[in-house]
Write a protein that holds these residues in place. Structure first.
Motif, PDB file in Angstrom:
ATOM      1  N   MET A 266       0.826  -1.198   0.000  1.00 58.55           N
ATOM      2  CA  MET A 266       0.000   0.000   0.000  1.00 58.55           C
ATOM      3  C   MET A 266       0.860   1.247   0.000  1.00 58.55           C
ATOM      4  O   MET A 266       2.005   1.246   0.466  1.00 58.55           O
ATOM      5  CB  MET A 266      -0.923   0.008   1.215  1.00 58.55           C
ATOM      6  CG  MET A 266      -0.201  -0.062   2.559  1.00 58.55           C
ATOM      7  SD  MET A 266      -1.371  -0.434   3.880  1.00 58.55           S
ATOM      8  CE  MET A 266      -0.254  -0.494   5.295  1.00 58.55           C
ATOM      9  N   LEU A 267       0.292   2.318  -0.546  1.00 58.26           N
ATOM     10  CA  LEU A 267       0.877   3.645  -0.469  1.00 58.26           C
ATOM     11  C   LEU A 267       0.152   4.400   0.638  1.00 58.26           C
ATOM     12  O   LEU A 267      -1.069   4.316   0.757  1.00 58.26           O
ATOM     13  CB  LEU A 267       0.734   4.384  -1.797  1.00 58.26           C
ATOM     14  CG  LEU A 267       1.487   3.802  -2.995  1.00 58.26           C
ATOM     15  CD1 LEU A 267       1.194   4.623  -4.241  1.00 58.26           C
ATOM     16  CD2 LEU A 267       2.986   3.759  -2.714  1.00 58.26           C
ATOM     17  N   ILE A 268       0.894   5.148   1.458  1.00 56.30           N
ATOM     18  CA  ILE A 268       0.327   5.885   2.581  1.00 56.30           C
ATOM     19  C   ILE A 268       0.404   7.376   2.280  1.00 56.30           C
ATOM     20  O   ILE A 268       1.451   7.898   1.904  1.00 56.30           O
ATOM     21  CB  ILE A 268       1.100   5.579   3.878  1.00 56.30           C
ATOM     22  CG1 ILE A 268       1.110   4.075   4.153  1.00 56.30           C
ATOM     23  CG2 ILE A 268       0.491   6.335   5.056  1.00 56.30           C
ATOM     24  CD1 ILE A 268       2.046   3.667   5.275  1.00 56.30           C
ATOM     25  N   SER A 269      -0.728   8.058   2.449  1.00 59.06           N
ATOM     26  CA  SER A 269      -0.764   9.506   2.280  1.00 59.06           C
ATOM     27  C   SER A 269      -1.629  10.100   3.378  1.00 59.06           C
ATOM     28  O   SER A 269      -2.194   9.389   4.198  1.00 59.06           O
ATOM     29  CB  SER A 269      -1.301   9.875   0.889  1.00 59.06           C
ATOM     30  OG  SER A 269      -2.609   9.350   0.701  1.00 59.06           O
TER      31      SER A 269
ATOM     32  N   THR B 170      -1.751  12.697   6.683  1.00 64.00           N
ATOM     33  CA  THR B 170      -0.856  13.304   7.661  1.00 64.00           C
ATOM     34  C   THR B 170       0.559  12.756   7.514  1.00 64.00           C
ATOM     35  O   THR B 170       1.542  13.489   7.635  1.00 64.00           O
ATOM     36  CB  THR B 170      -1.357  13.038   9.090  1.00 64.00           C
ATOM     37  OG1 THR B 170      -2.681  13.546   9.214  1.00 64.00           O
ATOM     38  CG2 THR B 170      -0.467  13.703  10.121  1.00 64.00           C
ATOM     39  N   CYS B 171       0.661  11.464   7.271  1.00 64.18           N
ATOM     40  CA  CYS B 171       1.952  10.797   7.061  1.00 64.18           C
ATOM     41  C   CYS B 171       2.012  10.233   5.652  1.00 64.18           C
ATOM     42  O   CYS B 171       0.984   9.843   5.087  1.00 64.18           O
ATOM     43  CB  CYS B 171       2.149   9.668   8.072  1.00 64.18           C
ATOM     44  SG  CYS B 171       2.122  10.201   9.793  1.00 64.18           S
ATOM     45  N   SER B 172       3.228  10.175   5.110  1.00 63.66           N
ATOM     46  CA  SER B 172       3.452   9.589   3.795  1.00 63.66           C
ATOM     47  C   SER B 172       4.380   8.391   3.939  1.00 63.66           C
ATOM     48  O   SER B 172       5.208   8.340   4.851  1.00 63.66           O
ATOM     49  CB  SER B 172       4.074  10.612   2.847  1.00 63.66           C
ATOM     50  OG  SER B 172       3.225  11.728   2.678  1.00 63.66           O
ATOM     51  N   GLY B 173       4.224   7.420   3.030  1.00 68.91           N
ATOM     52  CA  GLY B 173       5.116   6.267   3.066  1.00 68.91           C
ATOM     53  C   GLY B 173       4.532   5.078   2.341  1.00 68.91           C
ATOM     54  O   GLY B 173       3.675   5.224   1.462  1.00 68.91           O
ATOM     55  N   THR B 174       5.016   3.916   2.727  1.00 66.43           N
ATOM     56  CA  THR B 174       4.566   2.666   2.119  1.00 66.43           C
ATOM     57  C   THR B 174       4.329   1.642   3.221  1.00 66.43           C
ATOM     58  O   THR B 174       4.742   1.823   4.366  1.00 66.43           O
ATOM     59  CB  THR B 174       5.605   2.122   1.131  1.00 66.43           C
ATOM     60  OG1 THR B 174       6.848   1.922   1.830  1.00 66.43           O
ATOM     61  CG2 THR B 174       5.821   3.070  -0.041  1.00 66.43           C
ATOM     62  N   GLY B 175       3.683   0.550   2.862  1.00 71.12           N
ATOM     63  CA  GLY B 175       3.431  -0.484   3.855  1.00 71.12           C
ATOM     64  C   GLY B 175       2.887  -1.742   3.226  1.00 71.12           C
ATOM     65  O   GLY B 175       2.833  -1.879   1.994  1.00 71.12           O
ATOM     66  N   SER B 176       2.468  -2.675   4.078  1.00 72.62           N
ATOM     67  CA  SER B 176       1.901  -3.938   3.606  1.00 72.62           C
ATOM     68  C   SER B 176       0.852  -4.422   4.595  1.00 72.62           C
ATOM     69  O   SER B 176       0.871  -4.072   5.775  1.00 72.62           O
ATOM     70  CB  SER B 176       2.993  -5.000   3.442  1.00 72.62           C
ATOM     71  OG  SER B 176       3.590  -5.314   4.695  1.00 72.62           O
ATOM     72  N   ASN B 177      -0.066  -5.215   4.087  1.00 73.36           N
ATOM     73  CA  ASN B 177      -1.139  -5.794   4.893  1.00 73.36           C
ATOM     74  C   ASN B 177      -1.307  -7.237   4.424  1.00 73.36           C
ATOM     75  O   ASN B 177      -1.624  -7.474   3.258  1.00 73.36           O
ATOM     76  CB  ASN B 177      -2.429  -4.996   4.697  1.00 73.36           C
ATOM     77  CG  ASN B 177      -3.519  -5.387   5.670  1.00 73.36           C
ATOM     78  OD1 ASN B 177      -3.398  -6.358   6.416  1.00 73.36           O
ATOM     79  ND2 ASN B 177      -4.622  -4.644   5.658  1.00 73.36           N
ATOM     80  N   THR B 178      -1.065  -8.193   5.300  1.00 79.75           N
ATOM     81  CA  THR B 178      -1.112  -9.601   4.908  1.00 79.75           C
ATOM     82  C   THR B 178      -1.921 -10.416   5.902  1.00 79.75           C
ATOM     83  O   THR B 178      -2.089 -10.039   7.060  1.00 79.75           O
ATOM     84  CB  THR B 178       0.299 -10.211   4.811  1.00 79.75           C
ATOM     85  OG1 THR B 178       0.901 -10.206   6.106  1.00 79.75           O
ATOM     86  CG2 THR B 178       1.174  -9.430   3.840  1.00 79.75           C
ATOM     87  N   ALA B 179      -2.418 -11.542   5.411  1.00 71.50           N
ATOM     88  CA  ALA B 179      -3.136 -12.488   6.266  1.00 71.50           C
ATOM     89  C   ALA B 179      -2.873 -13.894   5.754  1.00 71.50           C
ATOM     90  O   ALA B 179      -2.938 -14.147   4.548  1.00 71.50           O
ATOM     91  CB  ALA B 179      -4.633 -12.216   6.265  1.00 71.50           C
TER      92      ALA B 179
END
Length: 235
Positions: free
Chosen positions: A61-64, A66-75
């Motif tokens: 995921m891309l984060i925008s 208040t904060c900017s960045g990247t991440g991941s979500n897994t299950a």
């Protein structure tokens, strides 16, 4: 540098872990045309939800906001037999990571175990500092149409599995929004309240659903009571 409350992100994870379908992916659904179209079709939300939970997922995921960045979500696939609160079913390990370019801490990683009954409806979740239980089984409708709304259910939150100290609650609902003639947007809305009953955060998690049962994640929009706003756009 902006600061992010790490406990707030932990609550975000608890919301993701309790979501019946937070971040899964099915077969590709048709792309969105310019401007939403009100479909007249019915969409099989319950079976699509079960498929995602059973199969697991891995999304970046891309984060925008208040904060900017990247991440991941897994299950992990929810195929491991498990007993939660004395009820049999399945479990899934849920992990969310975030790396920020303009906030502190610069990175966050949280893990939780989500529990489901034999029909893949959520029992609850367990993570460090948060233990959530659906005291009444949640409701996912078999089919939905654009304009439809409903209540999913409420999870009671505790600080741990002893359930001696309350930690608030999490209320879930949904709205079915227009998309294309052959698809719709499922907007899962989760509100987290602290132990004093004060709203801590509101998450809107949107998926595109097709008549075939494909459920594709689009975004997660989180508004914290502190004013922090995060938009997670799934890739």
């Amino acid at each position: 540098m902006l600061k992010v409350n790490k406990s707030g992100i932990a609550l975000l994870l608890s919301a993701s872990a309790l979501l019946t379908a937070c971040g899964g992916g099915g077969g590709a659904a048709p792309t969105t045309p310019t401007g939403p179209v009100v479909s007249t079709l019915s969409f099989p939300l319950q079976s699509a939800d079960k498929t995602i939970i059973a199969n697991g997922f891995a999304k970046t995921m891309l984060i925008s906001g208040t904060c900017s960045g990247t991440g991941s979500n897994t299950a992990s696939p929810a195929t491991t037999p498990a007993v939660f609160e004395g009820l049999p079913g399945f479990s899934s390990i849920r992990t969310i990571t975030m790396s920020f370019t303009n906030c502190t801490p610069v990175s966050i990683a949280q893990t939780a175990t989500a529990y489901y009954d034999n029909n893949y409806l959520p029992h609850g979740m367990n993570s460090v500092g948060n233990y959530g239980v659906f005291l009444t089984p949640p409701t996912i409708p078999a089919s939905v149409t654009v304009g439809g709304t409903g209540v999913i259910g409420t999870a009671t939150l505790y600080t741990d599995s002893t359930k001696l100290v309350g930690n608030g609650r999490q209320d879930g609902s949904y709205v079915i929004e227009a998309d294309t003639a052959n698809t719709a947007i499922v907007n899962f809305i989760w509100k987290i309240y602290n132990a004093a009953g004060v709203l801590s955060s509101t998450s809107q998690v949107r998926f595109r659903i097709a008549m075939t049962g494909a459920l594709v994640p689009l975004s997660e929009d989180i508004q914290y009571a502190t004013g922090t706003h995060l938009l997670l756009t799934y890739q």
